[in-house]
Design an enzyme around this catalytic site. Sequence first.
Site, PDB file in Angstrom:
ATOM      1  N   LYS A 132       0.601  -1.662   0.015  1.00 40.32           N
ATOM      2  CA  LYS A 132       0.380   0.065  -0.432  1.00 40.32           C
ATOM      3  C   LYS A 132       1.151   0.861   0.349  1.00 40.32           C
ATOM      4  O   LYS A 132       0.359   2.856  -0.029  1.00 40.32           O
ATOM      5  CB  LYS A 132      -1.207  -0.148   1.168  1.00 40.32           C
ATOM      6  CG  LYS A 132      -1.732  -1.180   1.103  1.00 40.32           C
ATOM      7  CD  LYS A 132      -2.878  -0.861   2.545  1.00 40.32           C
ATOM      8  CE  LYS A 132      -1.496  -2.314   3.364  1.00 40.32           C
ATOM      9  NZ  LYS A 132      -1.956  -3.560   3.826  1.00 40.32           N
ATOM     10  N   VAL A 159      -6.781  -3.037  -0.528  1.00 36.82           N
ATOM     11  CA  VAL A 159      -7.738  -2.986   0.001  1.00 36.82           C
ATOM     12  C   VAL A 159      -8.668  -3.672   0.052  1.00 36.82           C
ATOM     13  O   VAL A 159      -9.574  -4.939  -0.741  1.00 36.82           O
ATOM     14  CB  VAL A 159      -9.131  -1.947  -0.100  1.00 36.82           C
ATOM     15  CG1 VAL A 159     -10.185  -1.331   0.093  1.00 36.82           C
ATOM     16  CG2 VAL A 159      -8.613  -0.721  -1.278  1.00 36.82           C
ATOM     17  N   ASP A 228      -2.715   2.683   8.640  1.00 37.80           N
ATOM     18  CA  ASP A 228      -3.594   1.797   7.823  1.00 37.80           C
ATOM     19  C   ASP A 228      -5.094   1.863   6.655  1.00 37.80           C
ATOM     20  O   ASP A 228      -4.671   2.176   5.394  1.00 37.80           O
ATOM     21  CB  ASP A 228      -3.879   0.431   8.167  1.00 37.80           C
ATOM     22  CG  ASP A 228      -4.643  -0.944   7.233  1.00 37.80           C
ATOM     23  OD1 ASP A 228      -3.097  -1.103   6.706  1.00 37.80           O
ATOM     24  OD2 ASP A 228      -5.055  -1.633   7.511  1.00 37.80           O
ATOM     25  N   LYS A 232      -5.151   2.998   2.733  1.00 33.57           N
ATOM     26  CA  LYS A 232      -6.664   1.932   1.588  1.00 33.57           C
ATOM     27  C   LYS A 232      -7.362   3.099   1.568  1.00 33.57           C
ATOM     28  O   LYS A 232      -7.925   2.659   0.308  1.00 33.57           O
ATOM     29  CB  LYS A 232      -7.117   0.592   2.716  1.00 33.57           C
ATOM     30  CG  LYS A 232      -6.203  -0.521   3.583  1.00 33.57           C
ATOM     31  CD  LYS A 232      -7.022  -1.195   4.610  1.00 33.57           C
ATOM     32  CE  LYS A 232      -6.214  -1.977   4.609  1.00 33.57           C
ATOM     33  NZ  LYS A 232      -6.473  -3.159   5.572  1.00 33.57           N
TER      34      LYS A 232
HETATM   35  N1  LIG Z   1      -1.043 -10.018   4.982  1.00 32.40           N
HETATM   36  C1  LIG Z   1      -2.540 -10.004   4.728  1.00 32.40           C
HETATM   37  O1  LIG Z   1      -2.691 -10.061   5.407  1.00 32.40           O
HETATM   38  C2  LIG Z   1      -2.028  -8.448   3.398  1.00 32.40           C
HETATM   39  C3  LIG Z   1      -3.307  -7.930   3.080  1.00 32.40           C
HETATM   40  C4  LIG Z   1      -3.150  -7.275   2.286  1.00 32.40           C
HETATM   41  C5  LIG Z   1      -1.884  -6.720   1.344  1.00 32.40           C
HETATM   42  N2  LIG Z   1      -0.987  -7.080   2.081  1.00 32.40           N
HETATM   43  C6  LIG Z   1       0.750  -6.382   1.360  1.00 32.40           C
HETATM   44  O2  LIG Z   1       1.199  -7.300   0.912  1.00 32.40           O
HETATM   45  C7  LIG Z   1       2.470  -7.334   1.294  1.00 32.40           C
HETATM   46  C8  LIG Z   1       3.471  -8.598   2.254  1.00 32.40           C
HETATM   47  O3  LIG Z   1       2.333  -8.837   3.517  1.00 32.40           O
HETATM   48  P1  LIG Z   1       3.087 -10.121   4.099  1.00 32.40           P
HETATM   49  O4  LIG Z   1       2.318  -9.443   5.169  1.00 32.40           O
HETATM   50  O5  LIG Z   1       3.543 -10.642   2.867  1.00 32.40           O
HETATM   51  O6  LIG Z   1       4.529  -9.181   4.444  1.00 32.40           O
HETATM   52  P2  LIG Z   1       5.573 -10.084   5.432  1.00 32.40           P
HETATM   53  O7  LIG Z   1       5.005 -11.625   5.668  1.00 32.40           O
HETATM   54  O8  LIG Z   1       6.576  -8.939   6.026  1.00 32.40           O
HETATM   55  O9  LIG Z   1       6.692 -10.410   4.219  1.00 32.40           O
HETATM   56  C9  LIG Z   1       7.663  -8.986   3.248  1.00 32.40           C
HETATM   57  C10 LIG Z   1       8.682  -9.999   2.440  1.00 32.40           C
HETATM   58  O10 LIG Z   1       9.364  -8.608   1.398  1.00 32.40           O
HETATM   59  C11 LIG Z   1      10.319  -8.901   1.864  1.00 32.40           C
HETATM   60  N3  LIG Z   1      11.590  -7.955   1.980  1.00 32.40           N
HETATM   61  C12 LIG Z   1      11.667  -6.828   2.756  1.00 32.40           C
HETATM   62  N4  LIG Z   1      12.314  -5.997   2.671  1.00 32.40           N
HETATM   63  C13 LIG Z   1      12.569  -6.325   1.256  1.00 32.40           C
HETATM   64  C14 LIG Z   1      13.523  -5.805   0.258  1.00 32.40           C
HETATM   65  N5  LIG Z   1      13.616  -4.455   0.616  1.00 32.40           N
HETATM   66  N6  LIG Z   1      13.536  -5.898  -0.817  1.00 32.40           N
HETATM   67  C15 LIG Z   1      12.638  -7.366  -1.101  1.00 32.40           C
HETATM   68  N7  LIG Z   1      11.984  -7.494  -0.402  1.00 32.40           N
HETATM   69  C16 LIG Z   1      11.698  -7.901   0.535  1.00 32.40           C
HETATM   70  C17 LIG Z   1      10.603  -9.985   3.342  1.00 32.40           C
HETATM   71  O11 LIG Z   1      11.922 -10.549   2.835  1.00 32.40           O
HETATM   72  P3  LIG Z   1      12.019 -11.469   4.097  1.00 32.40           P
HETATM   73  O12 LIG Z   1      12.025 -12.772   3.713  1.00 32.40           O
HETATM   74  O13 LIG Z   1      14.009 -11.849   3.759  1.00 32.40           O
HETATM   75  O14 LIG Z   1      12.397 -10.681   5.439  1.00 32.40           O
HETATM   76  C18 LIG Z   1       9.877 -10.720   3.431  1.00 32.40           C
HETATM   77  O15 LIG Z   1      10.098 -11.919   2.314  1.00 32.40           O
HETATM   78  C19 LIG Z   1       2.697  -5.729   2.656  1.00 32.40           C
HETATM   79  O16 LIG Z   1       3.305  -4.623   1.319  1.00 32.40           O
HETATM   80  C20 LIG Z   1       1.285  -5.765   3.127  1.00 32.40           C
HETATM   81  O17 LIG Z   1       0.608  -5.090   3.282  1.00 32.40           O
HETATM   82  C21 LIG Z   1      -0.185  -8.041   2.876  1.00 32.40           C
END
Ligand SMILES: NC(=O)c1ccc[n+]([C@@H]2O[C@H](COP(=O)([O-])OP(=O)(O)OC[C@H]3O[C@@H](n4cnc5c(N)ncnc54)[C@H](OP(=O)(O)O)[C@@H]3O)[C@@H](O)[C@H]2O)c1
Length: 350
Positions: A132, A159, A228, A232
């Site tokens: 986001k 969202v 957050d 959205k």
């Molecule tokens: N989870 C949900 O329910 C949800 C819903 C809607 C949207 N989102 C969005 O989707 C995105 C991912 O969510 P998530 O829950 O999967 O997050 P997460 O579990 O925190 O994972 C983030 C990933 O990004 C990697 N990363 C961190 N810094 C980086 C960089 N500089 N370059 C490349 N990769 C990098 C991390 O690497 P490492 O593995 O090495 O730490 C990890 O693999 C977020 O932006 C979140 O807001 C999530």
Amino acid sequence: MKATLVGMGSVGRALVTLLAQRQRSGGHRPGTPEIRAVVDSRGARLARAGQPLDLEALVAAKAQGVPVHRAEAAGGLGVEAGGPEWSQRLIAESGTELLIEAGPTDLKRPATAMGHLRAAMASGMHVVCVNKAPLATAMPALLELAAYNRVGLRFSGCVGAGTPVLAMGEQLARGDRVRGISAVVNGTTNYILTQMRDAGQSFGEALAGAQQLGYAEADPSGDVDGWDTAMKMVILAAAVMGVKTTVGRSQVEGISKVTREAMAEAAARGKTIKLVGRAGEDGVSVGPAEVDRHGPLDVAGSINAVVFRCDTLGEVTLSGRGAGGPETATAILRDAEDLAKAAGADRGGR
Ligand SMILES: NC(=O)c1ccc[n+]([C@@H]2O[C@H](COP(=O)([O-])OP(=O)(O)OC[C@H]3O[C@@H](n4cnc5c(N)ncnc54)[C@H](OP(=O)(O)O)[C@@H]3O)[C@@H](O)[C@H]2O)c1
């Protein structure tokens, strides 16, 4: 479409798992992305010509804490992070047609993800983004950049996770005019406020409980201070109402000042307090607000509810699960299929 995936967290891993399941069951659908490069915070893994990456091996490695560049069992070539803007260069030189940006939403430092989007679009790649931060800080510029480079930019997972909130808003805006949007779109604050109402807890007690259960981050400010929700709403306002705004221009108040007493008083009047995001033609605001108990915005836990106020149709509400890796991965697949369809139509001489 050949794709580069940035982020192997809960969303990236869920996406890769879904794709591996489709591969195994032969359930390939047109527009399903083919992951040729994967990037995490410590490096990348690139498929070799003519050979796919072993997606299940990648997920298994990440589950054991192995960074993608060391996940040899997945095949391909590992590249360790190094040098300024290494990930941007890698995206630009990936030879893929699609960037899937699923790195961390970091509102204080949106530059990394922004760099990924810019590098991709400047190289003629389409973009599916669930991060986001870049959209909420620079949506107008990113939409212009996509148009200038004649690439698609989709972000429906930002969202509502998999619940198609943006798609429904866009549909409504086609035949009618959407004048305003009210929404409850943050699960952490929803949990805290529900605990305050149902268990009579203070804000501090409910927050501590949410942190213990893993519903709130160690630094909960992004959720409880309303950012957050603001991100959205900015994205919704732009996509559905064409309102060009940013989080910096939004009025944002969190829930830390909501008291047990205010909650009890609201309950006595048949109301409940929620963190409500509002988008109108004049911009976005976020803050605690009383809503009707058992009304459309009185949703629990990670359920999101979005009410679109339309000129002709009146109020139209969509509610559904608003978080989760697999849920968000379905939005990525939906967006990727849409982009592939649009690219196919362009090639067909539209
Ligand atoms: N989870 C949900 O329910 C949800 C819903 C809607 C949207 N989102 C969005 O989707 C995105 C991912 O969510 P998530 O829950 O999967 O997050 P997460 O579990 O925190 O994972 C983030 C990933 O990004 C990697 N990363 C961190 N810094 C980086 C960089 N500089 N370059 C490349 N990769 C990098 C991390 O690497 P490492 O593995 O090495 O730490 C990890 O693999 C977020 O932006 C979140 O807001 C999530």
